[in-house]
Scaffold this motif. Structure first.
Motif, PDB file in Angstrom:
ATOM      1  N   GLU A 172     -67.420  35.707  40.338  1.00  0.00           N
ATOM      2  CA  GLU A 172     -68.663  36.166  39.693  1.00  0.00           C
ATOM      3  C   GLU A 172     -69.795  36.016  40.703  1.00  0.00           C
ATOM      4  O   GLU A 172     -69.870  34.985  41.372  1.00  0.00           O
ATOM      5  N   PRO A 173     -70.674  37.023  40.799  1.00  0.00           N
ATOM      6  CA  PRO A 173     -71.842  36.813  41.654  1.00  0.00           C
ATOM      7  C   PRO A 173     -72.576  35.536  41.233  1.00  0.00           C
ATOM      8  O   PRO A 173     -72.662  35.239  40.039  1.00  0.00           O
ATOM      9  N   ASP A 217     -66.257  41.641  47.593  1.00  0.00           N
ATOM     10  CA  ASP A 217     -65.100  41.730  48.490  1.00  0.00           C
ATOM     11  C   ASP A 217     -63.818  41.166  47.878  1.00  0.00           C
ATOM     12  O   ASP A 217     -62.752  41.258  48.485  1.00  0.00           O
ATOM     13  N   LEU A 218     -63.943  40.520  46.716  1.00  0.00           N
ATOM     14  CA  LEU A 218     -62.771  39.815  46.165  1.00  0.00           C
ATOM     15  C   LEU A 218     -62.129  40.569  45.020  1.00  0.00           C
ATOM     16  O   LEU A 218     -62.804  41.306  44.321  1.00  0.00           O
ATOM     17  N   PRO A 219     -60.767  40.369  44.817  1.00  0.00           N
ATOM     18  CA  PRO A 219     -59.873  39.576  45.670  1.00  0.00           C
ATOM     19  C   PRO A 219     -59.646  40.249  47.024  1.00  0.00           C
ATOM     20  O   PRO A 219     -59.864  41.460  47.154  1.00  0.00           O
ATOM     21  N   VAL A 255     -69.683  31.372  45.887  1.00  0.00           N
ATOM     22  CA  VAL A 255     -68.845  30.397  46.581  1.00  0.00           C
ATOM     23  C   VAL A 255     -67.522  30.317  45.828  1.00  0.00           C
ATOM     24  O   VAL A 255     -67.501  30.252  44.600  1.00  0.00           O
ATOM     25  N   VAL A 256     -66.442  30.348  46.586  1.00  0.00           N
ATOM     26  CA  VAL A 256     -65.107  30.201  45.994  1.00  0.00           C
ATOM     27  C   VAL A 256     -64.580  28.824  46.388  1.00  0.00           C
ATOM     28  O   VAL A 256     -64.671  28.435  47.553  1.00  0.00           O
ATOM     29  N   VAL A 264     -58.916  33.994  55.621  1.00  0.00           N
ATOM     30  CA  VAL A 264     -58.739  33.282  54.359  1.00  0.00           C
ATOM     31  C   VAL A 264     -58.380  34.300  53.280  1.00  0.00           C
ATOM     32  O   VAL A 264     -58.994  35.362  53.194  1.00  0.00           O
ATOM     33  N   ARG A 265     -57.360  33.915  52.485  1.00  0.00           N
ATOM     34  CA  ARG A 265     -56.892  34.824  51.445  1.00  0.00           C
ATOM     35  C   ARG A 265     -57.333  34.272  50.081  1.00  0.00           C
ATOM     36  O   ARG A 265     -57.130  33.118  49.746  1.00  0.00           O
ATOM     37  N   ILE A 266     -58.015  35.103  49.313  1.00  0.00           N
ATOM     38  CA  ILE A 266     -58.478  34.675  47.988  1.00  0.00           C
ATOM     39  C   ILE A 266     -57.956  35.688  46.972  1.00  0.00           C
ATOM     40  O   ILE A 266     -58.310  36.864  47.028  1.00  0.00           O
TER      41      ILE A 266
END
Ligand code: AMP
Ligand code: MG
Length: 411
Positions: A142-143, A80-82, A122-123, A135-137
């Motif tokens: 990395e998985p 899903d990121l960014p 986890v970020v 929340v904006r990342i």
């Protein structure tokens, strides 16, 4: 500094003298081959540090038992990121998140908390911008990042500690982590200590000026206790065959016998003679080291003994480099070592080749530099107290310039 006055080499030898490493190998091999497992006792963890483990220990569950976050931040799907994600809840250490992280979702997570179903990364909170339940990342992930998978440290039923290990504080932590409040350890060997010499008086006595207080029995007792044995001090053996025999026979009731003094070539050095009379087997009686050349190692009535030379420095050093290994093996310890790291000499040093020398020295606080301590020979106890190490001069090398690396045996 210059060391190495000629030592008397004219004594009668029962066995050829060994080098330092030959003698140490002989001790280790002989004791390892002959020893039997000591008796076992079960004790609480609070007293188990420094004791020798007498059972294999298996993990009682996976470690970690669930996949855990190693950061504070957001549990996400890396794919899903960014992006901007919807925060659907929070999970702390000590609880489990009931739901599932779906596409476009995140769960706020604390270090040590189980990673929620559906999340695979986890970020860190530092890389996120939170506004209400969004929340904006901006970065990618990395998985598996910042996740310790279940069982990655140890799997349930895996052996994590082996019998024969001397337990250090990390081992104690692990025993606690796997629910072992009680643990089986080996009983500590009893080590009989006999000082010899007509000039020796007990510590409490007021010596005549030609007499010496029995310091060796006390330094040995401290060394034995530190190495995991139970010291048993016997009365000082007088320099007669009869009295020395009486004490040695008592000493041979212990698991290991240590004698100090009476092993040189003098007329009143009767220890070897007495041991021979008791049918002892001698593995060596001279080692090419200083201090400590006349050094006896053998076995009588099924018990190992060391006849350590009587000068205080000789007694201390020969215990550390030889007798301690025997004691540790008899204590059930599997891995034994003598750590002699390198340090840089702060001044030049030379000695006479032929003997490996162990000389009192001061190791700097960081262990990087070593300075010989001025001393007046093997009887100089005050100098030994100023030392925190011995520098180890090789038998085949005479000159050590300033700044050179030399081996050091920390005290
Ligand atoms: P020996 O090996 O018996 O000739 O002893 C050598 C020297 O070590 C003696 O002259 C004493 O100065 C010293 N010494 C021997 N035994 C002890 C002891 N138990 N405590 C302190 N010093 C000792
Ligand atoms: Mg003596």
């Amino acid at each position: 500094m210059d060391y190495g006055q000629a030592a008397p080499l004219d004594r009668i030898e029962t066995v050829v003298p060994l080098t330092f490493s030959e003698a140490r190998d002989a001790v280790i091999q002989t004791v390892r081959a002959a020893r039997q497992a000591p008796a076992v006792e079960e004790i609480g963890l609070e007293g188990a540090g420094g004791r020798v483990l007498a059972e294999d220990i298996a993990a009682d569950r996976d470690s970690p038992a669930v996949a855990r976050s190693v950061r504070d931040g957001y549990a996400v799907r890396a794919i899903d990121l960014p992006g901007e994600l919807q925060v659907i809840g929070e999970v702390r250490a000590g609880e489990r998140f009931g739901g599932q992280v779906g596409p476009g979702q995140a769960v706020e997570i604390m270090t040590g908390a189980p990673v929620p179903e559906g999340a695979d990364a986890v970020v860190m909170v530092e890389y996120s911008k939170r506004a209400n339940d969004l929340v904006r990342i901006d970065g990618s992930a990395e998985p598996h990042q910042f996740i310790n998978p279940q069982g990655c440290e140890a799997a349930a039923h895996e052996t994590v500690l082996h019998s024969g290990k001397r337990l250090d504080y990390a081992d104690i932590a692990m025993l606690a982590a796997f629910g072992r409040g009680q643990v089986k350890v080996y009983r500590q060997p009893a080590v009989a200590i006999i000082a010899t010499g007509d000039e020796i008086v007990e510590v409490e006595q007021l010596p005549e000026e030609f007499q010496i207080r029995n310091s060796n029995a006390r330094s040995l007792a401290a060394q034995v206790a530190r190495a995991g044995g139970t010291p048993q001090l016997l009365p000082v053996a007088r320099d007669t065959v009869e009295h020395t025999r009486e004490m040695i026979e008592r000493g041979l009731a212990a698991d290991l016998l240590l004698l100090s003094g009476g092993v040189s070539a003098g007329k009143y050095d009767v220890v070897e003679e007495v041991l021979a009379g008791l049918g002892a087997e001698f593995f060596f009686d001279r080692v090419l080291i200083q201090p400590g050349q006349p050094l006896v190692f053998g076995r009588a009535r099924g018990k190992f003994f060391f006849g350590l030379p009587g000068n205080p420095a000789s007694t201390m050093v020969t215990f550390e480099i030889f007798a301690r290994a025997a004691l540790e093996l008899l204590a059930g310890q599997e891995e034994i070592g003598l750590h002699m790291p390198l340090a840089r000499l702060t001044r030049e040093f030379h000695h006479r080749i032929g003997l490996t020398r162990f000389l009192p020295a001061r190791l700097s606080a960081d262990g990087g530099a070593v300075t010989p301590v001025e001393w007046h020979g093997s009887g100089d106890i005050p100098a030994l107290t100023r030392a925190n190490a011995y520098l180890v001069a090789d038998a085949d090398r005479a000159e050590y310039p300033r700044g050179e690396l030399i081996r050091v045996l920390p005290k």
